[in-house]
Scaffold this motif. Structure first.
Motif, PDB file in Angstrom:
ATOM      1  N   UNK A 117      13.597 -90.314  58.950  1.00 12.82           N
ATOM      2  CA  UNK A 117      15.033 -89.900  58.838  1.00 12.82           C
ATOM      3  C   UNK A 117      15.665 -91.210  60.650  1.00 12.82           C
ATOM      4  N   UNK A 118      15.081 -91.314  60.986  1.00  8.01           N
ATOM      5  CA  UNK A 118      15.034 -92.227  62.106  1.00  8.01           C
ATOM      6  C   UNK A 118      15.604 -93.486  61.832  1.00  8.01           C
ATOM      7  N   UNK A 119      15.807 -93.809  60.393  1.00 10.83           N
ATOM      8  CA  UNK A 119      16.279 -94.969  59.280  1.00 10.83           C
ATOM      9  C   UNK A 119      17.265 -95.243  59.550  1.00 10.83           C
ATOM     10  N   UNK A 120      18.184 -93.771  60.023  1.00 11.21           N
ATOM     11  CA  UNK A 120      19.986 -93.946  60.201  1.00 11.21           C
ATOM     12  C   UNK A 120      20.779 -94.270  61.313  1.00 11.21           C
ATOM     13  N   UNK A 121      19.280 -94.390  62.590  1.00 13.80           N
ATOM     14  CA  UNK A 121      19.682 -94.801  64.297  1.00 13.80           C
ATOM     15  C   UNK A 121      19.575 -93.421  65.039  1.00 13.80           C
ATOM     16  N   UNK A 122      19.672 -92.320  64.360  1.00 16.34           N
ATOM     17  CA  UNK A 122      20.301 -91.177  65.288  1.00 16.34           C
ATOM     18  C   UNK A 122      17.957 -91.338  65.639  1.00 16.34           C
ATOM     19  N   UNK A 123      18.344 -90.771  67.635  1.00 17.39           N
ATOM     20  CA  UNK A 123      16.889 -91.154  67.669  1.00 17.39           C
ATOM     21  C   UNK A 123      16.249 -89.009  67.502  1.00 17.39           C
ATOM     22  N   UNK A 124      14.916 -89.642  67.647  1.00 25.19           N
ATOM     23  CA  UNK A 124      14.443 -88.270  66.830  1.00 25.19           C
ATOM     24  C   UNK A 124      13.978 -87.840  68.164  1.00 25.19           C
ATOM     25  N   UNK A 125      14.460 -87.726  69.264  1.00 25.16           N
ATOM     26  CA  UNK A 125      13.883 -87.009  70.018  1.00 25.16           C
ATOM     27  C   UNK A 125      15.485 -86.136  70.654  1.00 25.16           C
ATOM     28  N   UNK A 126      16.505 -86.432  70.050  1.00 24.98           N
ATOM     29  CA  UNK A 126      17.889 -85.802  69.897  1.00 24.98           C
ATOM     30  C   UNK A 126      18.058 -84.822  69.428  1.00 24.98           C
ATOM     31  N   UNK A 127      16.694 -84.213  67.708  1.00 32.44           N
ATOM     32  CA  UNK A 127      16.766 -83.653  66.907  1.00 32.44           C
ATOM     33  C   UNK A 127      16.476 -82.104  67.510  1.00 32.44           C
ATOM     34  N   UNK A 128      16.873 -81.179  66.770  1.00 29.81           N
ATOM     35  CA  UNK A 128      17.233 -79.731  67.084  1.00 29.81           C
ATOM     36  C   UNK A 128      16.264 -79.232  66.620  1.00 29.81           C
ATOM     37  N   UNK A 129      16.667 -78.183  65.998  1.00 23.67           N
ATOM     38  CA  UNK A 129      15.429 -77.316  64.834  1.00 23.67           C
ATOM     39  C   UNK A 129      16.162 -78.154  63.719  1.00 23.67           C
ATOM     40  N   UNK A 130      15.376 -77.579  62.259  1.00 23.37           N
ATOM     41  CA  UNK A 130      15.380 -78.286  61.413  1.00 23.37           C
ATOM     42  C   UNK A 130      15.509 -77.268  60.678  1.00 23.37           C
ATOM     43  N   UNK A 131      16.902 -77.491  59.780  1.00 24.91           N
ATOM     44  CA  UNK A 131      16.631 -76.129  57.721  1.00 24.91           C
ATOM     45  C   UNK A 131      17.061 -76.394  56.905  1.00 24.91           C
ATOM     46  N   UNK A 132      17.017 -75.356  56.005  1.00 28.42           N
ATOM     47  CA  UNK A 132      16.759 -75.702  55.071  1.00 28.42           C
ATOM     48  C   UNK A 132      18.112 -75.199  53.990  1.00 28.42           C
ATOM     49  N   UNK A 133      18.855 -75.920  53.244  1.00 31.10           N
ATOM     50  CA  UNK A 133      20.010 -75.315  52.462  1.00 31.10           C
ATOM     51  C   UNK A 133      19.576 -75.009  51.269  1.00 31.10           C
ATOM     52  N   UNK A 134      19.615 -73.883  51.090  1.00 33.49           N
ATOM     53  CA  UNK A 134      19.610 -73.632  49.921  1.00 33.49           C
ATOM     54  C   UNK A 134      20.497 -73.738  48.386  1.00 33.49           C
ATOM     55  N   UNK A 135      20.156 -73.622  47.242  1.00 32.82           N
ATOM     56  CA  UNK A 135      21.429 -73.690  46.826  1.00 32.82           C
ATOM     57  C   UNK A 135      22.213 -71.800  46.570  1.00 32.82           C
ATOM     58  N   UNK A 136      23.369 -71.803  46.511  1.00 30.92           N
ATOM     59  CA  UNK A 136      23.798 -70.101  46.584  1.00 30.92           C
ATOM     60  C   UNK A 136      23.738 -70.340  44.811  1.00 30.92           C
ATOM     61  N   UNK A 137      24.135 -69.413  44.681  1.00 29.68           N
ATOM     62  CA  UNK A 137      24.361 -68.445  43.711  1.00 29.68           C
ATOM     63  C   UNK A 137      25.878 -67.322  43.503  1.00 29.68           C
ATOM     64  N   UNK A 138      26.067 -66.944  42.570  1.00 26.55           N
ATOM     65  CA  UNK A 138      27.266 -65.882  42.096  1.00 26.55           C
ATOM     66  C   UNK A 138      27.035 -64.851  43.299  1.00 26.55           C
ATOM     67  N   UNK A 139      25.760 -64.228  43.346  1.00 28.85           N
ATOM     68  CA  UNK A 139      25.647 -62.955  43.830  1.00 28.85           C
ATOM     69  C   UNK A 139      24.800 -63.571  45.203  1.00 28.85           C
ATOM     70  N   UNK A 140      24.308 -64.638  46.026  1.00 28.58           N
ATOM     71  CA  UNK A 140      23.696 -64.555  47.121  1.00 28.58           C
ATOM     72  C   UNK A 140      24.836 -65.868  48.099  1.00 28.58           C
ATOM     73  N   UNK A 141      24.778 -65.967  49.410  1.00 29.73           N
ATOM     74  CA  UNK A 141      25.034 -67.259  49.384  1.00 29.73           C
ATOM     75  C   UNK A 141      24.718 -66.646  51.541  1.00 29.73           C
ATOM     76  N   UNK A 142      23.770 -67.053  51.266  1.00 27.17           N
ATOM     77  CA  UNK A 142      22.965 -66.878  52.069  1.00 27.17           C
ATOM     78  C   UNK A 142      23.623 -68.300  53.758  1.00 27.17           C
TER      79      UNK A 142
END
Length: 285
Positions: A117-142
């Motif tokens: 992801x450093x290819x976009x120019x953002x410096x890697x040591x400035x990143x915090x915790x990585x997150x996963x974004x999951x698909x929502x459903x009609x009944x589950x929207x975490x």
């Protein structure tokens, strides 16, 4: 010996020389096929590696790992992973099982989205915790991933958001009836991820909360990183909900506090240079 071999992010030729040597001397070669995908299919890999590949889906790796490891006890077995072998926790579990069975293993690393992801120019040591974004459903929207983004933003850190992949998934009905019928593969886009984030921001405002992340927060959308048709777009979160980045795989970065050099780099990928400049000026004044 069990070899865990990273394949990199693009195509068959992204494997390292060391990894290719290991693959060619192994009797059995498995291709992990559910945490990520390359831009080429199994056949292209087989042609380049000179080896027949056995597709290893989630069910096989999580439920039949012992049979794979028994093979590694009597011959060399390679387990191929898109990106780096430790990009998913499943592969740590495979190593732990091998150790318990007394089977030696070797890891051959490669590039993964975590560093590319450093290819976009953002410096890697400035990143915090990585997150996963999951698909929502009609009944589950975490929303737990949003709280982690907020915490990173409060600390001035960028957030890499890994977007959901649904491969060989069963519908609830088929799962309950025990039918081995699988849904078509789905890969979350930057647009879908941005829409879910915008929905969370809207909901929290209705509850009287003020969020660190807003429609005008600078974000970066990335698609097919490492491939010849790699695409990067920088703009507001609102713009990310409409930007066109093409086929999978996509990732999204929600920025934190940016160094002037990072800003200069992001300008190269701005969706709308005038609105990008205006947004940056508002953030820095």
């Amino acid at each position: 010996m069990l070899y865990l071999v990273g394949l990199g992010l693009g195509d068959a030729k992204d494997i390292t020389v060391k990894g290719l040597e290991a693959v060619r001397r192994c009797r059995r070669v498995y291709l992990e096929a559910y945490t990520s995908v390359l831009t080429v299919g199994k056949e292209a890999l087989e042609e380049f590696y000179g080896k027949e590949l056995i597709l290893a889906d989630r069910e096989m790796v999580e439920q039949e790992a012992d049979s794979l490891l028994k093979e590694a006890d009597v011959c060399d077995v390679a387990f191929l992973v898109v990106g780096d072998p430790f990009g998913a926790t499943t592969h740590s579990d495979l190593v732990l099982r091998a150790v318990k069975l007394g089977i030696p293993y070797k890891v051959i690393h490669n590039a993964s989205i975590m560093n590319a992801v450093g290819c976009c120019g953002l410096q890697l040591y400035n990143f915090g915790e990585t997150v996963s974004i999951v698909f929502w459903t009609d009944t589950w929207k975490p929303e737990s991933f949003f709280d982690k983004i907020e915490k990173n933003r409060q600390n001035g850190m960028h957030t890499l958001c890994l977007l959901d992949i649904k491969v060989k998934e069963q519908s609830l009905e088929n799962l309950m009836k025990g039918r081995k019928i699988y849904e078509p593969p789905r890969y979350m886009t930057v647009n879908q991820a941005a829409e879910q984030l915008l929905a969370i921001i809207h909901n929290r405002r209705l509850q009287g909360e003020k969020t660190e992340t807003t429609e005008n927060t600078t974000c970066v959308g990335l698609a097919r990183v490492g491939a010849p048709d790699e695409k990067i777009a920088a703009g507001t979160l609102q713009q990310m909900s409409n930007v066109e980045l093409g086929g999978p795989l996509h990732s999204l970065i929600v920025t934190g506090t940016m160094h002037p050099l990072e800003l200069e780099m992001l300008k190269l990928f701005s969706v709308d240079s005038s609105s990008f400049e205006n947004n940056i000026c508002q953030r820095t004044t």
